[in-house]
Write a protein that holds these residues in place. Sequence first.
Motif, PDB file in Angstrom:
ATOM      1  N   ILE A 198      -7.778   2.435  -0.970  1.00 25.53           N
ATOM      2  CA  ILE A 198      -8.132   3.298  -2.110  1.00 25.53           C
ATOM      3  C   ILE A 198      -6.961   3.587  -3.061  1.00 25.53           C
ATOM      4  CG2 ILE A 198     -10.179   4.465  -1.149  1.00 25.53           C
ATOM      5  CD1 ILE A 198      -8.294   6.713  -0.235  1.00 25.53           C
ATOM      6  N   CYS A 199      -5.735   3.376  -2.611  1.00 26.47           N
ATOM      7  CA  CYS A 199      -4.609   3.678  -3.504  1.00 26.47           C
ATOM      8  C   CYS A 199      -4.591   2.664  -4.660  1.00 26.47           C
ATOM      9  CB  CYS A 199      -3.286   3.671  -2.726  1.00 26.47           C
ATOM     10  SG  CYS A 199      -2.706   2.026  -2.271  1.00 26.47           S
ATOM     11  N   PRO A 200      -3.901   2.997  -5.756  1.00 30.86           N
ATOM     12  CA  PRO A 200      -3.868   2.089  -6.915  1.00 30.86           C
ATOM     13  C   PRO A 200      -3.385   0.687  -6.513  1.00 30.86           C
ATOM     14  CG  PRO A 200      -2.842   4.188  -7.489  1.00 30.86           C
ATOM     15  CD  PRO A 200      -3.123   4.244  -6.016  1.00 30.86           C
ATOM     16  N   SER A 201      -2.447   0.647  -5.551  1.00 27.96           N
ATOM     17  CA  SER A 201      -1.904  -0.634  -5.135  1.00 27.96           C
ATOM     18  C   SER A 201      -2.969  -1.484  -4.419  1.00 27.96           C
ATOM     19  CB  SER A 201      -0.714  -0.380  -4.207  1.00 27.96           C
ATOM     20  OG  SER A 201       0.012  -1.551  -4.008  1.00 27.96           O
ATOM     21  N   CYS A 202      -3.669  -0.857  -3.472  1.00 28.53           N
ATOM     22  CA  CYS A 202      -4.732  -1.591  -2.756  1.00 28.53           C
ATOM     23  C   CYS A 202      -5.808  -2.067  -3.714  1.00 28.53           C
ATOM     24  CB  CYS A 202      -5.366  -0.713  -1.675  1.00 28.53           C
ATOM     25  SG  CYS A 202      -4.349  -0.581  -0.189  1.00 28.53           S
ATOM     26  N   ARG A 203      -6.153  -1.183  -4.688  1.00 27.63           N
ATOM     27  CA  ARG A 203      -7.214  -1.577  -5.616  1.00 27.63           C
ATOM     28  C   ARG A 203      -6.781  -2.744  -6.497  1.00 27.63           C
ATOM     29  NH1 ARG A 203      -9.491   4.052  -7.772  1.00 27.63           N
ATOM     30  NH2 ARG A 203      -7.255   4.324  -7.872  1.00 27.63           N
TER      31      ARG A 203
ATOM     32  N   CYS B  15       0.830  -1.223   0.000  1.00 27.53           N
ATOM     33  CA  CYS B  15       0.000   0.000   0.000  1.00 27.53           C
ATOM     34  C   CYS B  15       0.861   1.269   0.000  1.00 27.53           C
ATOM     35  CB  CYS B  15      -0.903  -0.022   1.239  1.00 27.53           C
ATOM     36  SG  CYS B  15      -1.842   1.502   1.500  1.00 27.53           S
ATOM     37  N   SER B  16       0.393   2.279  -0.733  1.00 29.56           N
ATOM     38  CA  SER B  16       1.134   3.550  -0.751  1.00 29.56           C
ATOM     39  C   SER B  16       0.376   4.646   0.001  1.00 29.56           C
ATOM     40  CB  SER B  16       1.417   3.975  -2.190  1.00 29.56           C
ATOM     41  OG  SER B  16       0.195   4.080  -2.895  1.00 29.56           O
ATOM     42  N   GLY B  17      -0.737   4.265   0.673  1.00 24.02           N
ATOM     43  CA  GLY B  17      -1.524   5.254   1.414  1.00 24.02           C
ATOM     44  C   GLY B  17      -0.944   5.540   2.794  1.00 24.02           C
TER      45      GLY B  17
HETATM   46 ZN   LIG Z   1      -3.429   1.505  -0.115  1.00 27.54          ZN
END
Ligand SMILES: [Zn+2]
Length: 327
Positions: A62-67, A53-55
Amino acid sequence: MNDWSSIQGHEQIKNDLRQLLAEKRLPHALLFTGIEGIGKNLTAKVLAKVLLCSGEEKPCNICPSCRAFDAKNHPDFYYLEPEGKANNIKIEQIRQMQSQIALSPYLADKRVVIINDAETMNEAAENSLLKTLEEPTGDVVFILVTANKDLLLPTILSRCMKLYFAPLSEDEIKIILKSKYAVNEDKATVIAKLSGGSMKRAISFLDDDNFNLCQNAMDFLSKDLNAKDIWQISDEFSAMDKAKIKQWADFLQMIIRDLLLLQAGADDNLLYNRDKKDVLDKLIVNFSLNRLFNCQNLIENLVKRLSSNADLKLMMQDFMLSWREQK
Ligand SMILES: [Zn+2]
């Protein structure tokens, strides 16, 4: 959605992992051990998502990675599990993963590899993985998950930080059964008791067939087997799926364990089949300690033979005949 709150129980492990993450001290190889069906794999996935995650609050969802992670197409996440007829992890799978982690990550700042049922790696696969664990390239975190850590090479074990997942408590199992599977209070209480702390086992009891199989095991123990019974029961079993017979053998083991506990004067609360205490009390008269140990051996033997190609009917006849001899 995978996040910390989706993991039932295991508070200490969750805290330890969060602390290691906060202090940036998480080792590059972890091993999650503990019985089947208690949340090791789910915890591995949550940790992977957090690492990628990058959040701010990880996982932020919600970050592109989590999605990408939730959509099961994260380019920096590798999930290896047993494949094929032999149902094991092969060296080709390890090699393919190794060639991919050699490149820089696409979306996150690191890569995460989960190896589920890691004990099914054959020796070649284990040795190949060992090289990567010894000389990690780039920023990669490995999470090995296993219910049988003793089947892994000691050299692999020594490279990993080990986290032991304890069986879930009856209350934890009850809560999950009621909230996620809409099971009523009474049934949840019985199943939680029978589950032995494994959610996987608890779920298997939602299947009425298994519930009946458990009853069948209890009836079998109460039976004074005559020759006709032996042929008839062996016939019935030979038409059954091996997995079902294994399950039936598991139930027998659980009842034998209860009888051993009763012989030792243990508290009723420790029994798997607490709801059938009256039946157990009647059974115990016919089962000396010696007989219980012998029966336990016979069941273990049966389970071993079930994974061979021996004739099922003969196997069951052998089992029943030896069973009858135990006094
Ligand atoms: Zn994330």
